[in-house]
Structures are given as C-alpha cells and as structure tokens.
Design a protein around this motif. Sequence first.
Motif, PDB file in Angstrom:
ATOM      1  N   GLN A 253       0.846  -1.202   0.000  1.00 11.97           N
ATOM      2  CA  GLN A 253       0.000   0.000   0.000  1.00 11.97           C
ATOM      3  C   GLN A 253       0.881   1.251   0.000  1.00 11.97           C
ATOM      4  O   GLN A 253       1.841   1.335   0.754  1.00 11.97           O
ATOM      5  N   PRO A 254       0.565   2.201  -0.882  1.00 10.94           N
ATOM      6  CA  PRO A 254       1.368   3.431  -0.923  1.00 10.94           C
ATOM      7  C   PRO A 254       1.232   4.211   0.382  1.00 10.94           C
ATOM      8  O   PRO A 254       0.120   4.390   0.882  1.00 10.94           O
ATOM      9  N   ASP A 255       2.357   4.641   0.922  1.00 10.51           N
ATOM     10  CA  ASP A 255       2.294   5.400   2.168  1.00 10.51           C
ATOM     11  C   ASP A 255       2.102   6.889   1.878  1.00 10.51           C
ATOM     12  O   ASP A 255       2.193   7.338   0.729  1.00 10.51           O
ATOM     13  N   THR A 256       1.840   7.615   2.939  1.00 16.19           N
ATOM     14  CA  THR A 256       1.549   9.051   2.822  1.00 16.19           C
ATOM     15  C   THR A 256       2.696   9.798   2.163  1.00 16.19           C
ATOM     16  O   THR A 256       2.487  10.625   1.266  1.00 16.19           O
ATOM     17  N   LYS A 257       3.923   9.501   2.562  1.00 19.43           N
ATOM     18  CA  LYS A 257       5.086  10.206   2.017  1.00 19.43           C
ATOM     19  C   LYS A 257       5.204  10.000   0.508  1.00 19.43           C
ATOM     20  O   LYS A 257       5.480  10.942  -0.233  1.00 19.43           O
ATOM     21  N   LEU A 258       4.989   8.767   0.050  1.00 18.62           N
ATOM     22  CA  LEU A 258       5.069   8.475  -1.380  1.00 18.62           C
ATOM     23  C   LEU A 258       3.995   9.245  -2.148  1.00 18.62           C
ATOM     24  O   LEU A 258       4.283   9.895  -3.156  1.00 18.62           O
ATOM     25  N   LEU A 259       2.766   9.187  -1.663  1.00 24.75           N
ATOM     26  CA  LEU A 259       1.676   9.891  -2.352  1.00 24.75           C
ATOM     27  C   LEU A 259       1.893  11.398  -2.338  1.00 24.75           C
ATOM     28  O   LEU A 259       1.622  12.074  -3.331  1.00 24.75           O
ATOM     29  N   GLU A 260       2.406  11.923  -1.235  1.00 28.95           N
ATOM     30  CA  GLU A 260       2.716  13.358  -1.193  1.00 28.95           C
ATOM     31  C   GLU A 260       3.757  13.720  -2.248  1.00 28.95           C
ATOM     32  O   GLU A 260       3.656  14.763  -2.896  1.00 28.95           O
ATOM     33  N   SER A 261       4.753  12.859  -2.437  1.00 25.50           N
ATOM     34  CA  SER A 261       5.791  13.154  -3.441  1.00 25.50           C
ATOM     35  C   SER A 261       5.193  13.114  -4.850  1.00 25.50           C
ATOM     36  O   SER A 261       5.511  13.963  -5.685  1.00 25.50           O
ATOM     37  N   PHE A 262       4.318  12.141  -5.118  1.00 29.06           N
ATOM     38  CA  PHE A 262       3.647  12.093  -6.423  1.00 29.06           C
ATOM     39  C   PHE A 262       2.857  13.374  -6.663  1.00 29.06           C
ATOM     40  O   PHE A 262       2.927  13.975  -7.737  1.00 29.06           O
ATOM     41  N   ILE A 263       2.082  13.772  -5.673  1.00 23.27           N
ATOM     42  CA  ILE A 263       1.213  14.955  -5.813  1.00 23.27           C
ATOM     43  C   ILE A 263       2.048  16.224  -5.951  1.00 23.27           C
ATOM     44  O   ILE A 263       1.723  17.098  -6.760  1.00 23.27           O
ATOM     45  N   GLU A 264       3.137  16.323  -5.189  1.00 27.69           N
ATOM     46  CA  GLU A 264       3.995  17.513  -5.268  1.00 27.69           C
ATOM     47  C   GLU A 264       4.582  17.677  -6.668  1.00 27.69           C
ATOM     48  O   GLU A 264       4.617  18.777  -7.213  1.00 27.69           O
ATOM     49  N   VAL A 265       5.040  16.586  -7.263  1.00 25.36           N
ATOM     50  CA  VAL A 265       5.699  16.656  -8.571  1.00 25.36           C
ATOM     51  C   VAL A 265       4.689  16.678  -9.719  1.00 25.36           C
ATOM     52  O   VAL A 265       4.825  17.455 -10.661  1.00 25.36           O
ATOM     53  N   LEU A 266       3.666  15.826  -9.635  1.00 25.81           N
ATOM     54  CA  LEU A 266       2.752  15.643 -10.769  1.00 25.81           C
ATOM     55  C   LEU A 266       1.449  16.431 -10.649  1.00 25.81           C
ATOM     56  O   LEU A 266       0.797  16.677 -11.660  1.00 25.81           O
TER      57      LEU A 266
END
Length: 116
Positions: free
Chosen positions: A37-50
Amino acid sequence: MSVKIYGIKNCNTMKKTFTLYDNLGKEYEFIDYKKQQPDTKLLESFIEVLGLDTVVNRKGTTFRKLEDDTKAKLERKETAIPVLQEKSSMIKRPILVFDDGSMQAGFDEELIREKA
C-alpha cells in the motif's frame, strides 16, 4: 539504479510499460499497490511533482463507483491521500520515478525511451 514503476500488475497500461522496458532491455523495479500500500510520504511526493489532478485517475471504474462525498475528498491533498491509500486502483497508472528524480504518470513511450 533502475526506474521505479508503481501501479497494479493486471492493468493493460502497466503491461504495455513492462513490455516496452523488456524490449529495450532495461531494468526496472515494480512496486505493486495491491501488495504494498502506498504510504503518505510516497503519495505526497507524487502529488507535489505531478499534481493532484494527474495522480487521481478519474476515468476508471473505481472512481465512477464512488459516492459523491468521497469524490469531493479527492479535491484536496489532505483528504485525498487516505482515499488513494484505501483505493489504490484510483492512482493513475503507471507512475514512473526515473533515476534523476523526475516522474511521469501514464504511458508515454517517447519519454520512456528518452529516459531509459
């Protein structure tokens, strides 16, 4: 280091991505949302960049089946992340993280060939 490919194994777009990398003879690391399961930090990085609009797959069946109040949660990063963690099939596929830290959401053969 090799590219990291995030997504769900059974998705047709993912299969195209794997096939392209295999045909190019390039290594990749696959991270399956169903197994990890994607963790919060990973999803935050996706959202920040993309950007949130890019990360959330609004074209899929999972999104269409959501209640309106849950769809509304996908409009803000803070409320979207828990929904995306619970329903990881709503994350755009694939998300690729290249060696240089740049990211791509969706299948883009030209960019993959350029970065491979």
